[in-house]
Design a protein around this motif. Structure first.
Motif, PDB file in Angstrom:
ATOM      1  N   ASP B 201       1.213  -1.430  -0.152  1.00  0.00           N
ATOM      2  CA  ASP B 201      -0.026   0.040   0.175  1.00  0.00           C
ATOM      3  C   ASP B 201       0.482   1.268  -0.130  1.00  0.00           C
ATOM      4  O   ASP B 201       1.940   1.424   0.554  1.00  0.00           O
ATOM      5  CB  ASP B 201      -1.121  -0.347   0.964  1.00  0.00           C
ATOM      6  CG  ASP B 201      -1.616   1.098   1.470  1.00  0.00           C
ATOM      7  OD1 ASP B 201      -2.111   1.588   0.042  1.00  0.00           O
ATOM      8  OD2 ASP B 201      -3.078   1.257   2.028  1.00  0.00           O
ATOM      9  N   ARG B 203      -0.111   3.938   0.690  1.00  0.00           N
ATOM     10  CA  ARG B 203      -0.412   4.777   1.844  1.00  0.00           C
ATOM     11  C   ARG B 203       0.491   4.734   3.140  1.00  0.00           C
ATOM     12  O   ARG B 203      -0.307   4.974   3.976  1.00  0.00           O
ATOM     13  CB  ARG B 203      -2.088   5.281   1.593  1.00  0.00           C
ATOM     14  CG  ARG B 203      -2.402   5.736   0.118  1.00  0.00           C
ATOM     15  CD  ARG B 203      -3.554   6.313   0.457  1.00  0.00           C
ATOM     16  NE  ARG B 203      -4.275   6.620  -0.686  1.00  0.00           N
ATOM     17  CZ  ARG B 203      -3.784   8.539  -0.785  1.00  0.00           C
ATOM     18  NH1 ARG B 203      -4.231   9.221   0.066  1.00  0.00           N
ATOM     19  NH2 ARG B 203      -4.846   8.040  -2.111  1.00  0.00           N
ATOM     20  N   THR B 211       4.822   9.030   0.032  1.00  0.00           N
ATOM     21  CA  THR B 211       3.905   8.357  -0.692  1.00  0.00           C
ATOM     22  C   THR B 211       3.300   9.318  -1.235  1.00  0.00           C
ATOM     23  O   THR B 211       3.165   9.331  -2.553  1.00  0.00           O
ATOM     24  CB  THR B 211       2.716   9.045   0.571  1.00  0.00           C
ATOM     25  OG1 THR B 211       2.202   7.484   1.450  1.00  0.00           O
ATOM     26  CG2 THR B 211       1.178   7.508  -0.450  1.00  0.00           C
ATOM     27  N   LEU B 215       3.419   8.686  -5.752  1.00  0.00           N
ATOM     28  CA  LEU B 215       1.860   8.718  -6.435  1.00  0.00           C
ATOM     29  C   LEU B 215       2.322  10.049  -7.321  1.00  0.00           C
ATOM     30  O   LEU B 215       1.831   9.653  -8.846  1.00  0.00           O
ATOM     31  CB  LEU B 215       1.097   9.548  -5.621  1.00  0.00           C
ATOM     32  CG  LEU B 215       0.146   8.164  -4.828  1.00  0.00           C
ATOM     33  CD1 LEU B 215      -0.294   9.002  -3.402  1.00  0.00           C
ATOM     34  CD2 LEU B 215      -0.262   7.303  -5.151  1.00  0.00           C
ATOM     35  N   ASP B 225      -3.842   3.365  -6.475  1.00  0.00           N
ATOM     36  CA  ASP B 225      -4.611   3.701  -6.062  1.00  0.00           C
ATOM     37  C   ASP B 225      -6.175   4.257  -5.567  1.00  0.00           C
ATOM     38  O   ASP B 225      -6.869   3.851  -4.762  1.00  0.00           O
ATOM     39  CB  ASP B 225      -3.367   4.875  -5.310  1.00  0.00           C
ATOM     40  CG  ASP B 225      -3.529   5.722  -4.439  1.00  0.00           C
ATOM     41  OD1 ASP B 225      -3.852   4.340  -3.037  1.00  0.00           O
ATOM     42  OD2 ASP B 225      -4.049   7.043  -4.158  1.00  0.00           O
ATOM     43  N   ARG B 228      -8.752   1.764  -5.697  1.00  0.00           N
ATOM     44  CA  ARG B 228      -8.892   1.157  -4.304  1.00  0.00           C
ATOM     45  C   ARG B 228      -9.732   2.444  -3.511  1.00  0.00           C
ATOM     46  O   ARG B 228     -10.639   2.509  -2.483  1.00  0.00           O
ATOM     47  CB  ARG B 228      -7.543   0.965  -3.419  1.00  0.00           C
ATOM     48  CG  ARG B 228      -6.852  -0.308  -3.964  1.00  0.00           C
ATOM     49  CD  ARG B 228      -5.692  -0.306  -3.621  1.00  0.00           C
ATOM     50  NE  ARG B 228      -4.887  -1.785  -4.027  1.00  0.00           N
ATOM     51  CZ  ARG B 228      -3.489  -2.010  -3.808  1.00  0.00           C
ATOM     52  NH1 ARG B 228      -3.007  -1.129  -4.263  1.00  0.00           N
ATOM     53  NH2 ARG B 228      -3.645  -2.597  -4.518  1.00  0.00           N
ATOM     54  N   GLN B 229      -9.380   3.918  -3.335  1.00  0.00           N
ATOM     55  CA  GLN B 229      -9.529   4.704  -2.890  1.00  0.00           C
ATOM     56  C   GLN B 229     -10.769   4.786  -3.163  1.00  0.00           C
ATOM     57  O   GLN B 229     -12.504   5.138  -2.557  1.00  0.00           O
ATOM     58  CB  GLN B 229      -9.173   6.186  -3.301  1.00  0.00           C
ATOM     59  CG  GLN B 229      -7.889   6.576  -2.882  1.00  0.00           C
ATOM     60  CD  GLN B 229      -7.799   6.579  -1.038  1.00  0.00           C
ATOM     61  OE1 GLN B 229      -8.448   6.691  -0.666  1.00  0.00           O
ATOM     62  NE2 GLN B 229      -6.688   5.596  -0.932  1.00  0.00           N
TER      63      GLN B 229
END
Lengths: 235, 273
Positions: B201, B203, B211, B215, B225, B228-229
């Motif tokens: 992950d 995050r 992080t 990104l 990501d 997933r968010q």
């Protein structure tokens, strides 16, 4: 009608093509395939191209079809005209059926999906492939490939038909039928450029011929005379 | 060079083709390929979802059962990232080889070379629709029911698709010019697999600066990501970031497609020789 009275479909002006190809790691060789070829093709004529293997006949057809660009010189085609190259086997996707390949070939030549579907039954019938039409092309023999290739090109409409050896394959019965279909199309407005090793075909079908040797035109004119020059080369 | 292209006044099939006809051709090629592919194996169309699921299973065994990720929702987390990653990597890998693989057709028709990578990408899109359906069903079963916020997924998928198209076009040109690029591209995919937060992950790196850096630098990490968010946390992605990625991809696609159109005969020579 003499060729000079007709409209020029295509002009090649001092066309040369060379490229580098790899011989080994970091080792490149230069190939000169065509060297200063000048040629005019007239509307409605059937031009034969003869020459030994590897003298650049197929490359010349690819230049005319617009598949390749010359390294130097120019290829000019009448605006709005299409040229399509017909070769044996090559160009088919082996994992697809004969039907799919015929559909794809028609669409690649500019037919809409609907038009292409319209050609399919005709292609199936003329090619005499029967149930094999639905089978994958990788199961086809070279004769079957030639039938499919020839028929696909015959049934779709192009202004200049480029034929690479395709009439030389297939059994005698189909070859006769293909030659007859070819002749009936030639007697119309179809412009054809025809590569062949079969002298009788060149003599029968072509109205004019050129002989290529080592990437250059060495003879041009009546098929009989050019075939004579070709024979002299072979000897 | 410029003179040479200007002098070539050939009009073959594809040059007379309308954009709509071109799109139909891409679609037809993709569907034919899917059909041919499915008829090759015993399991046929089942492989569309089975293959990605097997990949997920392998990662699950390693990172959950052996290394113990410590997350209760690890399988869902893994699927959200891995299934999108496979879409990207498989499409780009296959598309990269597509011009060379179709040299038979290229030697016969003067065709705009974008046709081959684009039809591969289209094929991947059809497969991915089935994979997404499976993912949504799985999420539902695992207690992540569909939510209004899932609408955010649409722009995420669009940008993901645009990134695939851009990379597919670039990859296909590179491999066509120098075959060795196949190796670099598949190595690059392995590199991306490890650096894009597929099985870890982004995050939970512990350092927010790190992080943000990952990104910002890696578009794929951002996209994974974002999936997933939306799917797991019902949170909107960073719109501005997504917009910039989308615009960047579109610009790349337009530039590379134009170059490929102009260099069509050069690419044909490279593919044939």
């Amino acid at each position: 009608m003499s060729a000079d009275n007709r409209e020029v479909m295509l002009t090649l002006d001092r066309v040369s093509l060379s490229y580098k190809s790899r011989r080994g790691s970091f080792d490149h060789g230069s190939h000169h395939v065509l060297d200063g070829v000048s040629l005019k093709v007239y509307e409605g004529e059937t031009l034969g191209i003869i020459g030994r293997n590897g003298v650049g006949k197929s490359t010349l057809l690819r230049l005319i079809a617009g598949i390749l660009s010359p390294t130097s010189g120019t290829v000019r085609q009448r605006p709005g005209k299409t040229a399509s190259l017909l070769t044996i086997g090559l160009g088919f996707r082996p994992d697809l059926s004969g039907r799919d390949n015929a559909m794809l070939a028609s669409m690649l030549q500019g037919a809409t999906a609907k038009q292409a579907r319209g050609y399919l039954e005709e292609i199936k019938e003329f090619s005499e492939l029967g149930d094999s039409f639905e089978e994958r092309v990788k199961t086809y023999s070279s004769g079957m490939l030639a039938r499919l290739g020839f028929t696909t090109a015959l049934k779709t409409h192009v202004d200049i038909l480029l034929i690479d050896e395709v009439l030389s394959v297939g059994d005698a019965q189909f070859r006769e039928k293909a030659e007859a279909a070819m002749k009936s199309r030639i007697s119309g407005d179809q412009t054809v450029i025809f590569v062949s090793h079969v002298e009788s075909q060149v003599r029968d079908i072509c109205t004019r011929a050129v002989c290529l040797n080592r990437g250059a035109i060495v003879a041009e004119g009546e098929p009989g005379d050019v075939l004579g020059a070709y024979q002299a080369l072979l000897n | 060079m410029r003179r040479k292209f200007a002098d070539r006044i050939t009009l073959t099939g594809l040059h007379l083709m309308s954009p709509l006809q071109y799109v139909r051709l891409i679609d037809t090629m993709a569907r034919m390929s899917l059909r041919a592919d499915a008829s090759k194996d015993v399991l046929g169309y089942i492989w569309w979802v089975l293959e990605p699921l097997l990949f997920v299973a392998v990662f699950y065994v390693v990172f959950e059962l052996i290394l113990n990720s410590g997350r209760a929702d690890y399988l869902v987390f893994l699927m959200c990232g891995k299934l999108a990653f496979i879409w990207f990597s498989k499409s780009v890998n296959q598309a990269a080889n597509s011009i060379v693989a179709n040299r038979g057709l290229i030697g016969r028709v003067n065709v705009t070379k974008t046709l081959f990578p684009l039809s591969v990408v289209q094929e991947g899109l059809y497969r991915q629709l089935a994979v997404f359906a499976l993912l949504f069903a799985f999420l539902y079963v695992r207690g992540f029911p569909p939510d209004m916020t899932w609408v955010y997924l649409l722009p995420v998928i669009v940008v993901n698709y645009l990134m695939i198209v851009a990379c597919a076009l670039i990859g296909s040109c590179l491999v066509c010019m120098v075959r060795d690029f196949t190796m670099f591209i598949s190595l690059g995919m392995t590199f991306l697999l490890f650096t894009s937060g597929v099985f870890w992950d982004v995050r939970s790196l512990g350092d927010p600066v790190k992080t943000d850096l990952v990104l910002a630098i890696n578009p794929l990490a951002f996209i994974l990501d974002a999936y997933r968010q939306v799917l797991m946390h019902n949170t909107a992605p960073d719109w501005w970031h997504l917009f910039l990625l989308g615009c960047g991809s579109v610009v790349l696609v337009l530039i590379v497609a134009r170059v490929m159109r102009r260099a069509s005969q050069y690419l044909a020579l490279r593919a044939l020789s």
